[in-house]
Write an enzyme that holds these catalytic residues in place. Structure first.
Site, short mmCIF file in Angstrom:
data_model
loop_
_atom_site.label_atom_id
_atom_site.label_comp_id
_atom_site.label_asym_id
_atom_site.label_seq_id
_atom_site.Cartn_x
_atom_site.Cartn_y
_atom_site.Cartn_z
N PHE A 1 0.81 -1.22 0.00
CA PHE A 1 0.00 0.00 0.00
C PHE A 1 0.84 1.27 0.00
O PHE A 1 0.30 2.36 -0.03
CB PHE A 1 -0.97 0.01 1.19
CG PHE A 1 -2.00 -1.09 1.17
CD1 PHE A 1 -2.12 -1.94 0.09
CD2 PHE A 1 -2.87 -1.27 2.24
CE1 PHE A 1 -3.06 -2.97 0.07
CE2 PHE A 1 -3.82 -2.29 2.24
CZ PHE A 1 -3.91 -3.14 1.15
N ARG A 2 2.17 1.10 0.04
CA ARG A 2 3.00 2.29 -0.14
C ARG A 2 2.86 2.84 -1.56
O ARG A 2 3.18 3.99 -1.82
CB ARG A 2 4.47 1.99 0.19
CG ARG A 2 4.70 1.61 1.65
CD ARG A 2 4.24 2.74 2.58
NE ARG A 2 4.82 4.01 2.20
CZ ARG A 2 6.04 4.39 2.51
NH1 ARG A 2 6.81 3.63 3.25
NH2 ARG A 2 6.50 5.56 2.12
N ARG B 1 0.86 4.50 -4.02
CA ARG B 1 -0.28 5.36 -3.70
C ARG B 1 -1.25 5.54 -4.86
O ARG B 1 -2.27 6.17 -4.71
CB ARG B 1 0.24 6.73 -3.25
CG ARG B 1 0.90 6.69 -1.90
CD ARG B 1 1.77 7.91 -1.68
NE ARG B 1 2.92 7.89 -2.57
CZ ARG B 1 3.91 8.76 -2.54
NH1 ARG B 1 3.88 9.76 -1.69
NH2 ARG B 1 4.92 8.66 -3.37
N LEU C 1 -2.63 0.26 -15.86
CA LEU C 1 -1.56 -0.63 -16.28
C LEU C 1 -0.18 -0.01 -16.08
O LEU C 1 0.77 -0.69 -15.69
CB LEU C 1 -1.77 -1.03 -17.75
CG LEU C 1 -0.74 -1.97 -18.37
CD1 LEU C 1 -0.56 -3.24 -17.54
CD2 LEU C 1 -1.14 -2.33 -19.79
N ARG D 1 8.51 -4.75 -7.32
CA ARG D 1 8.14 -5.83 -6.42
C ARG D 1 8.41 -7.22 -6.98
O ARG D 1 8.39 -8.20 -6.23
CB ARG D 1 6.68 -5.70 -5.99
CG ARG D 1 6.36 -4.39 -5.31
CD ARG D 1 7.24 -4.12 -4.07
NE ARG D 1 6.88 -2.86 -3.41
CZ ARG D 1 7.44 -2.43 -2.30
NH1 ARG D 1 8.42 -3.11 -1.72
NH2 ARG D 1 7.08 -1.28 -1.77
#
Lengths: 316, 316, 316, 316
Positions: free
Chosen positions: A110-111, A113, A220, A230
């Site tokens: 959730f960092r 934003r 996207l 990630r």
């Protein structure tokens, strides 16, 4: 992982077809709603999408007007857009996922934003008894070289001990959670004479490897940015497992974009100005004096890791 | 709460004055760097700011050109901007805070996506043995009427039992955390022959009431939006405590904006179209037939809560 | 460019010093408020800033906790953060600019969505008679190779003809604008018996080279992203002129960040996966068969432009 | 407005149906791709959508977990979410529009930063000879009371004169544009011996009522925020015409949300703290002393405009 009810909900959603005038991507339809297991007790599901490679191309052609009408095929145009970081056409495609993941993973997630999130509320509802426990082979030492990474795997016995601690903590904290809520695992009241502590308070004793759920919607371009960070070797293994599962769904949904992402983002490397000048000197047949190059030791080792063949041509 | 080192760092920062041509707000300078305690083990500090009431007024006057030069005083203009939700001048003021708070509070906090965050990394460093435990008077039952709220306080003995559970879980989980890290509380290696588990793995056993720290920077408009939601009676008590502390700092930094926020945001109420029509009928001396008004039962009770004097004039 | 009033306002602002506990950057203070001329009738002024190189370093150290305390000096840490695109510490520094620029430039400028903007309103106030006209040497042919760029400069006579057309259009449109507003250049009513057309309507006849003004506030990371795109050779010359002026201010405000930006963003080059593999083969002493490399013609020519020395080693 | 080619493209898109497992909203499908004319030469088309009322409800139910399973019907839940500004479920629905509008309208439009935009590039392609000219009945005087608004319509002759000026300017500027580009309206080269000025330069002579085109994608919450501001009486008539056209499409796509938007956003009114206290006193049968109320003159007149029936009960 899913209750019988949830399974039949998914089956019903997958069985319901309707007619649309919108862009349809058959391979994304095939994947729709079906959970992809991640980390044993977690999953990712694609639950909606808008646009696809074709919509990206069409959006780009609006910007260029008649100019591009016939110049290049879709794949070539997508590769051109990605190579030159023309991001706005990629924003026109959107995906929505349903995810179950441990809280410590969502804290990294959730960092980012630029997404819309609807998460299961532990103020409103009771969290299920679902935790993440690593497989023994994923339990590793603190890396000596990388302050935020893992080193080699622990010996089996030591790994087992870690798992025992994790399971003991999760179990007892969850028992206390239910005790405060005055309910058993099936949701029945334990003792009608005892008070029920507010859910928003009771949950504070649960460890960060407890599982939570959320809907996550993102365009996207922002999704690719998330995946580059990630699905990278520097990311913590647990979030990488989710990123890899999402990458698999992205490949089915927008194959041209996926391929361009791999070539121009994931496998691409950034050469700094000083590194570029050193490289040009090497290509011109010169030996490069590292002390004069302006490259720090760390940058030199990064450059050699990227281009091992350059090593012998550098003079310390 | 602070080590001797940290205290002298804060004192040094507060003692260092320099000359600037920028807007200076003396009351904000007075507050700068000093921690405001929140929830016993937490705090909020204002660590930087840009602009103030004067900068907001100046930004608004750019938009209006010569038009407003002399029309209204600063306070009046700020109230006008707030009342009409002219948000862009408020974006020109920025504040930066340093916060220590429990993880479950940060999970609500970071859902606000329009801020810049730098959080202490539990992959990189070891979390301190600092937890949030509620005061007995804050330990309450699950609310019966509000699915995501608290009801009345628990009897002292029951509250004490909850605290015992929370302390036991926090203590044991933290012990196990250190055991996995193979270090004691002072950071010394316990047994050089045992492996050190990766920090990013070991931390997963810590409960969500463990304290973390972060820098939080946000423009004034987005800050007010945060405060309206989080200093509200519907917010969980723990994040409200932080919002209240921040409100106190905002009042010192931008007093006109603070006052306008209170009048036009915090204490303001939204009347729906149907509620407005019902109210007008009442003011015109008519009795209002609720069934014909288009208001749901819930809306009627919200309206009566807002305007208790209207109650007798509504006909069920 | 500035009226006497405006000049004395600027002088007064520059003369007013006050004491602050915040981070102060002397070179930024020196630049504060002073207009940097751009495109003859335009300018950029730094009118506020928050933080600097020191604040970036401090923000990064929060994330890393005790981990980095002594590892590296500020310059090295900033270079590391930039090289690895650790963006959040750069978000902690903020700058505010006052800009006068032609409308067609602001249309490119405002596509960057991560800034706060307060623009002069042509609904509220009358636009001044200020236009951008290019210098003769900046009037160029449509590029044949680059569909969105300029080629060689026009011959003097042809350039003069273009300028004549631009001046004629601007002049007549502005005359009509004033005629609709029923006022002369000094703002006096021309004919009290004639109606004054609404400003929001009259302005629609003004060409996009008319000048507008705005305040622009942005955090440093987003500013660098803007500068990388707009100080680039592919950007239109006119916006590049503004980006270059801002770069000069950034260099004074955050010199370490500026240097890292130049090395790792502005002068850096991205090598795609296939290009990297081709390069490694060349460095290993092999000839590279372009047809087998997966590189398109366009990519090959981009690669050769970046590394001219590689050209002879590629086999078409 | 559309060429024969464009018309058959639209017809082809509307004729192409495919099967999908995603949420389908039949009324949105019916509207898909068909242009809604706005301001004579402009239009808005819905070209894609994701989700609908059902998806909003489902997103909300994720947050609430089992809690809400059966509590309320979809319409009631959507009204509850809207009333309480629970914005995140509305973010899960997304719409994409294709718009043709004058540049001065897009300058207001693009100030909304939370959308994805792909605009026709006047660096890349030649702008068509399409301008916005107001209807005579829309040509109005500057408002005396509202510094940024229109007052009464101009007398027919005066309106005709304004139109003559606008048409003359647009015509001549466009002629000069083509002259600089050395091409006629059909795109043919006029004089092969004359240079073609760069498009990015030539376009600077076009007035801001020239038409441009763009794709605009936005989530439903941000769209509603846009509509509240731009379908409002304070917005300039020209952008309001677009907002009204979009509202019509929103009503077909998400009827429950549209209705809730109307009741709780568009027709709703905000009562400040002081106004609320004055209103309560009036409802309690007291006369209210305005000087003691803390309401400014402007606020009083806003309050009376909202609730005319309150007027006689206020004592100046």
């Amino acid at each position: 992982m899913f209750s019988t009810d949830q399974k039949s909900e998914i089956d019903a959603a997958r069985a319901a077809w309707a007619e649309t005038r919108r862009t349809v991507v058959p391979a994304a339809e095939e994947a729709l709603y079906a959970p992809v297991p991640v980390l044993e007790t977690g999953f990712v599901r694609l639950v909606d999408y808008m646009g696809g490679d074709a919509a990206i191309v069409q959006g780009a052609r609006v910007s260029y007007g008649k100019g591009t009408r016939s110049t290049s095929d879709d794949r070539g145009l997508i590769r051109y857009l990605m190579r030159n970081r023309h991001t706005s056409p990629f924003e026109l495609a959107v995906a929505k996922f349903h995810v179950r993941a441990p809280i410590f993973v969502t804290r990294q997630w959730f960092r980012h934003r630029t997404a819309s999130i609807n998460e299961y509320s532990a103020r409103y509802s009771v969290l299920e008894k679902e935790f993440y426990f690593p497989r023994p082979e994923d339990i590793a030492r603190q890396s000596a070289s990388n302050k935020q990474g893992r080193g080699e795997t622990l010996p089996p016995e030591a790994a087992q001990h870690v798992l025992d601690l994790l399971r003991e903590d999760a179990g007892r904290c969850y028992d206390h959670y239910l005790e405060m809520l005055n309910q058993d695992e099936a949701g029945n009241v334990i003792d009608p004479d005892r008070p029920v502590v507010a859910r928003e308070l009771a949950r504070m004793t649960l460890p960060v490897n407890v599982m939570t759920q959320f809907y996550w919607q993102i365009n996207l371009w922002n999704l690719l940015h998330f995946l580059r960070l990630r699905a990278d070797a520097h990311a913590q293994y647990e979030i990488r497992a989710y990123a890899d599962a999402i990458l698999g769904l992205v490949e089915r949904w927008v194959p041209h974009t996926f391929e361009a992402f791999r070539d121009y983002m994931q496998e691409a490397a950034l050469l700094s100005g000083p590194a570029l000048r050193a490289l040009r000197a090497v290509l011109a047949g010169q030996e490069v004096d590292l002390q004069a190059s302006g490259l720090s030791k760390r940058e030199v080792s990064e450059l050699v890791a990227m281009l091992p063949e350059i090593g012998p041509r550098l003079r310390p």
